[in-house]
Design a protein around this motif. Sequence first.
Motif, PDB file in Angstrom:
ATOM      1  N   LEU A 165     -25.860   4.692 -19.918  1.00 43.43           N
ATOM      2  CA  LEU A 165     -27.051   5.221 -19.253  1.00 43.43           C
ATOM      3  C   LEU A 165     -28.305   4.727 -19.971  1.00 43.43           C
ATOM      4  CD1 LEU A 165     -28.441   7.066 -17.207  1.00 43.43           C
ATOM      5  CD2 LEU A 165     -28.104   8.986 -18.782  1.00 43.43           C
ATOM      6  N   TRP A 166     -28.274   4.780 -21.306  1.00 44.58           N
ATOM      7  CA  TRP A 166     -29.428   4.343 -22.105  1.00 44.58           C
ATOM      8  C   TRP A 166     -29.798   2.897 -21.767  1.00 44.58           C
ATOM      9  CZ3 TRP A 166     -32.736   6.994 -25.162  1.00 44.58           C
ATOM     10  CH2 TRP A 166     -33.572   6.251 -26.005  1.00 44.58           C
ATOM     11  N   LEU A 167     -28.773   2.059 -21.675  1.00 42.89           N
ATOM     12  CA  LEU A 167     -29.003   0.647 -21.372  1.00 42.89           C
ATOM     13  C   LEU A 167     -29.669   0.498 -20.005  1.00 42.89           C
ATOM     14  CD1 LEU A 167     -28.385  -2.113 -22.679  1.00 42.89           C
ATOM     15  CD2 LEU A 167     -26.286  -2.193 -21.317  1.00 42.89           C
ATOM     16  N   LYS A 168     -29.212   1.313 -19.053  1.00 43.48           N
ATOM     17  CA  LYS A 168     -29.800   1.260 -17.706  1.00 43.48           C
ATOM     18  C   LYS A 168     -31.281   1.670 -17.764  1.00 43.48           C
ATOM     19  CE  LYS A 168     -30.097   1.207 -13.197  1.00 43.48           C
ATOM     20  NZ  LYS A 168     -31.126   0.259 -12.844  1.00 43.48           N
ATOM     21  N   LEU A 169     -31.567   2.719 -18.532  1.00 49.15           N
ATOM     22  CA  LEU A 169     -32.955   3.170 -18.631  1.00 49.15           C
ATOM     23  C   LEU A 169     -33.820   2.085 -19.294  1.00 49.15           C
ATOM     24  CD1 LEU A 169     -32.673   6.966 -19.603  1.00 49.15           C
ATOM     25  CD2 LEU A 169     -32.483   5.874 -17.378  1.00 49.15           C
ATOM     26  N   GLN A 170     -33.241   1.424 -20.291  1.00 51.81           N
ATOM     27  CA  GLN A 170     -33.993   0.339 -20.935  1.00 51.81           C
ATOM     28  C   GLN A 170     -34.280  -0.784 -19.942  1.00 51.81           C
ATOM     29  OE1 GLN A 170     -31.290  -0.360 -24.313  1.00 51.81           O
ATOM     30  NE2 GLN A 170     -33.069  -0.078 -25.637  1.00 51.81           N
ATOM     31  N   ARG A 171     -33.259  -1.082 -19.125  1.00 47.16           N
ATOM     32  CA  ARG A 171     -33.470  -2.143 -18.116  1.00 47.16           C
ATOM     33  C   ARG A 171     -34.573  -1.717 -17.157  1.00 47.16           C
ATOM     34  NH1 ARG A 171     -27.620  -3.065 -17.517  1.00 47.16           N
ATOM     35  NH2 ARG A 171     -27.159  -4.787 -18.912  1.00 47.16           N
ATOM     36  N   TYR A 208     -46.467  -0.898 -23.812  1.00 48.66           N
ATOM     37  CA  TYR A 208     -45.745  -1.864 -24.649  1.00 48.66           C
ATOM     38  C   TYR A 208     -44.283  -1.429 -24.776  1.00 48.66           C
ATOM     39  CZ  TYR A 208     -50.534  -2.867 -26.344  1.00 48.66           C
ATOM     40  OH  TYR A 208     -51.862  -3.142 -26.448  1.00 48.66           O
ATOM     41  N   GLY A 209     -44.101  -0.118 -24.962  1.00 46.75           N
ATOM     42  CA  GLY A 209     -42.745   0.409 -25.115  1.00 46.75           C
ATOM     43  C   GLY A 209     -41.888   0.070 -23.895  1.00 46.75           C
ATOM     44  N   LEU A 210     -42.450   0.260 -22.708  1.00 43.87           N
ATOM     45  CA  LEU A 210     -41.698  -0.081 -21.484  1.00 43.87           C
ATOM     46  C   LEU A 210     -41.304  -1.557 -21.523  1.00 43.87           C
ATOM     47  CD1 LEU A 210     -43.880   1.782 -18.808  1.00 43.87           C
ATOM     48  CD2 LEU A 210     -41.540   2.368 -19.465  1.00 43.87           C
ATOM     49  N   ARG A 211     -42.281  -2.381 -21.798  1.00 45.43           N
ATOM     50  CA  ARG A 211     -42.045  -3.837 -21.770  1.00 45.43           C
ATOM     51  C   ARG A 211     -40.986  -4.258 -22.785  1.00 45.43           C
ATOM     52  NH1 ARG A 211     -40.661  -7.099 -20.415  1.00 45.43           N
ATOM     53  NH2 ARG A 211     -41.280  -9.200 -19.893  1.00 45.43           N
ATOM     54  N   TYR A 212     -40.957  -3.575 -23.940  1.00 41.37           N
ATOM     55  CA  TYR A 212     -40.048  -3.955 -25.035  1.00 41.37           C
ATOM     56  C   TYR A 212     -38.752  -3.147 -25.028  1.00 41.37           C
ATOM     57  CZ  TYR A 212     -43.403  -7.122 -27.191  1.00 41.37           C
ATOM     58  OH  TYR A 212     -44.240  -8.189 -27.437  1.00 41.37           O
ATOM     59  N   PRO A 238     -37.186 -13.039 -30.474  1.00 38.32           N
ATOM     60  CA  PRO A 238     -37.421 -12.866 -29.036  1.00 38.32           C
ATOM     61  C   PRO A 238     -36.157 -12.463 -28.279  1.00 38.32           C
ATOM     62  CG  PRO A 238     -38.380 -14.919 -29.817  1.00 38.32           C
ATOM     63  CD  PRO A 238     -37.540 -14.389 -30.940  1.00 38.32           C
ATOM     64  N   TYR A 239     -36.334 -11.682 -27.226  1.00 42.39           N
ATOM     65  CA  TYR A 239     -35.191 -11.254 -26.410  1.00 42.39           C
ATOM     66  C   TYR A 239     -35.592 -11.077 -24.958  1.00 42.39           C
ATOM     67  CZ  TYR A 239     -37.242  -6.583 -27.302  1.00 42.39           C
ATOM     68  OH  TYR A 239     -38.080  -5.503 -27.405  1.00 42.39           O
ATOM     69  N   LYS A 240     -34.570 -11.231 -24.098  1.00 39.60           N
ATOM     70  CA  LYS A 240     -34.805 -11.094 -22.653  1.00 39.60           C
ATOM     71  C   LYS A 240     -34.201  -9.810 -22.119  1.00 39.60           C
ATOM     72  CE  LYS A 240     -35.285 -15.812 -20.942  1.00 39.60           C
ATOM     73  NZ  LYS A 240     -34.855 -16.794 -21.930  1.00 39.60           N
ATOM     74  N   THR A 241     -33.161  -9.324 -22.795  1.00 38.64           N
ATOM     75  CA  THR A 241     -32.489  -8.108 -22.314  1.00 38.64           C
ATOM     76  C   THR A 241     -32.461  -7.091 -23.453  1.00 38.64           C
ATOM     77  OG1 THR A 241     -30.293  -8.701 -23.095  1.00 38.64           O
ATOM     78  CG2 THR A 241     -30.946  -9.596 -20.952  1.00 38.64           C
ATOM     79  N   PRO A 242     -32.214  -5.830 -23.110  1.00 46.35           N
ATOM     80  CA  PRO A 242     -32.232  -4.786 -24.141  1.00 46.35           C
ATOM     81  C   PRO A 242     -31.253  -5.071 -25.289  1.00 46.35           C
ATOM     82  CG  PRO A 242     -32.048  -3.804 -21.947  1.00 46.35           C
ATOM     83  CD  PRO A 242     -31.982  -5.280 -21.756  1.00 46.35           C
ATOM     84  N   ARG A 243     -30.168  -5.796 -24.988  1.00 46.10           N
ATOM     85  CA  ARG A 243     -29.204  -6.044 -26.063  1.00 46.10           C
ATOM     86  C   ARG A 243     -29.822  -6.855 -27.188  1.00 46.10           C
ATOM     87  NH1 ARG A 243     -24.436  -4.042 -24.205  1.00 46.10           N
ATOM     88  NH2 ARG A 243     -24.076  -4.211 -21.966  1.00 46.10           N
ATOM     89  N   GLY A 244     -30.827  -7.650 -26.841  1.00 46.71           N
ATOM     90  CA  GLY A 244     -31.501  -8.472 -27.853  1.00 46.71           C
ATOM     91  C   GLY A 244     -32.295  -7.651 -28.857  1.00 46.71           C
ATOM     92  N   LYS A 245     -32.414  -6.346 -28.608  1.00 48.12           N
ATOM     93  CA  LYS A 245     -33.173  -5.512 -29.534  1.00 48.12           C
ATOM     94  C   LYS A 245     -32.422  -5.248 -30.842  1.00 48.12           C
ATOM     95  CE  LYS A 245     -35.610  -1.959 -28.154  1.00 48.12           C
ATOM     96  NZ  LYS A 245     -36.995  -2.364 -28.467  1.00 48.12           N
ATOM     97  N   ALA A 246     -31.076  -5.370 -30.793  1.00 45.63           N
ATOM     98  CA  ALA A 246     -30.269  -4.959 -31.949  1.00 45.63           C
ATOM     99  C   ALA A 246     -30.699  -5.685 -33.228  1.00 45.63           C
ATOM    100  CB  ALA A 246     -28.788  -5.196 -31.654  1.00 45.63           C
ATOM    101  N   ALA A 247     -30.898  -6.993 -33.126  1.00 40.37           N
ATOM    102  CA  ALA A 247     -31.277  -7.760 -34.319  1.00 40.37           C
ATOM    103  C   ALA A 247     -32.637  -7.312 -34.825  1.00 40.37           C
ATOM    104  CB  ALA A 247     -31.308  -9.252 -33.978  1.00 40.37           C
ATOM    105  N   ASN A 248     -33.523  -6.985 -33.903  1.00 40.64           N
ATOM    106  CA  ASN A 248     -34.852  -6.517 -34.309  1.00 40.64           C
ATOM    107  C   ASN A 248     -34.778  -5.128 -34.950  1.00 40.64           C
ATOM    108  OD1 ASN A 248     -36.983  -8.533 -33.326  1.00 40.64           O
ATOM    109  ND2 ASN A 248     -35.649  -8.315 -31.538  1.00 40.64           N
ATOM    110  N   LYS A 249     -33.852  -4.314 -34.460  1.00 36.50           N
ATOM    111  CA  LYS A 249     -33.698  -2.970 -35.040  1.00 36.50           C
ATOM    112  C   LYS A 249     -33.164  -3.085 -36.468  1.00 36.50           C
ATOM    113  CE  LYS A 249     -31.546   1.540 -34.378  1.00 36.50           C
ATOM    114  NZ  LYS A 249     -30.829   2.454 -33.483  1.00 36.50           N
TER     115      LYS A 249
END
Length: 479
Positions: free
Chosen positions: A446-452, A383-387, A266-277
């Motif tokens: 920029l990517w991080l901002k778009l993810q947010r 779903y993509g937006l949310r995740y 589980p993650y709250k911010t885009p940075r939390g995606k790294a482990a899932n990737k």
Amino acid sequence: MIRVLSVTPEAVPLVKTGGLADVAGALPAALAAHEIEMRLLMPGYPAVMQALSDEAETVARLPDCFGGSARLLAARHDRLSLLVVDAPHLFDRGAGLYASDSGKDWPDNPERFAALSWVASEIASGLLQDWRPDIVHGHDWQAGLAPYYIAQSEAAGRVRSVLTIHNIAFQGLAPASKLGALHLRKADFTPEGFEYWGQISALKAGLIYADRLTTVSPSYAEELTTPEFGMGLDGVLRQRAAALCGILNGIDRRVWSPETDPHIRPYKTPRGKAANKDALQQEFGLPMADGPLCAVISRLTDQKGLDLLLDAMPALLERDGQLVVLGTGEAALEGAFRRAAEKHANIAVHIGYDEPLSHRIMAGADAILVPSRFEPCGLTQLYGLRYGALPLVALTGGLADTVIPATPATLARVPVATGVQFHPVSAQALANALGKLCDLYARPKLWLKLQRNAMAHPVGWDQSAAAYAALYRDMLNPS
Ligand code: ADP
Ligand code: GLC
């Protein structure tokens, strides 16, 4: 309290072949907050019958239900209040909801879903002593005849009807020889009625006889009235334009929230995606790469435009991008993706239907690709937006309505973009869009901002449930 009977061939968590099931399953809870009591009327497929507990109660007997006897069962399941048509001669068979193991449609599909629609009209006419709906809300061709049967019944004028078009490609055609078997009046077998080029069209019946029509995005509502998207029914829809509106689908946040999803880290911010990737790359045997990890989760059919993606893939591969595909469908597409995965280390494919895997992919992917030729709403981009998996989508239907495309204006100073859009729906335009995605990915800040932005975009049911509630109220008390 407004009482609504939702007539649907599928609903999560019981049976699902596509997004209709997600929508039908999520609406009742979303509407409860608006003083709307929604019960679902569904076929008693084996999977539904097995899910019903011993508490299911027989609330009516239907001795003569399209070629056999049937019972109507009432039960609760998960958050759903169900009415189930237990008609073994129609629904107690293996394999798919609509087709046999070999993929051939059941020849009695017209009767099966006419029965579902007819039971809806019986309930509208008072079959259950303690519960009668104010509104019957049908979904797709499978419920298309319900408004017609209601119009012929004693409920006519008292119980209102609305039909939602999730996909106009499926029209529920039957030969004219079935008029009697489907309890349809010959007098209505006309171009003004449910006749469609010499055949019976269950969907057209709904389009003509329902009090109101909805579809699952405002853009698709407009597209439906054009020859390009109306699939032969655009004339009918132009004629009924005043009754038609588009209400976007939402997603069920109980099921689709990266903060609480039990299938992922589980993650709250885009940075939390790294482990899932990392986990996703490992699971699929993909190497580390410089480009974005893109995903497709889809039925593999012509609608979804995935043949274009096969042609456009070099644009992603030459930037060291990656692709994970989860899907099932047409044999030719399944084969083409399998072959692509054998050829390229950066492509991985899982042919099949796998709900938990779809969550892991959303959590691990950098982008979700939806290059559909038409898309009434589409859920995977939501779903993509949310995740925080940025959607790269075709500019059509609900995809156009839900993604804010990266353009010079939406990327300026305070970027507001949430994804990438392309038009026309061609391999070349898709290749250009993949290039653009890689350019954005190469700018980490920029990517991080778009993810947010994406993760903050409202994709739940709040607004849309309010829109359905307003529609129901207007149907009962026209303003
Ligand atoms: P459609 O209803 O046209 O298929 P949607 O995007 O509205 O398109 O809904 C598709 C739904 O089915 C989504 O919930 C998506 O995650 C799911 N889905 C599609 N293919 C698969 C698959 N192979 N495995 C798991 N889920 C899938
Ligand atoms: C259909 C459409 C899809 C939509 C879904 C739910 O299957 O193809 O775009 O999201 O219904 O409404």
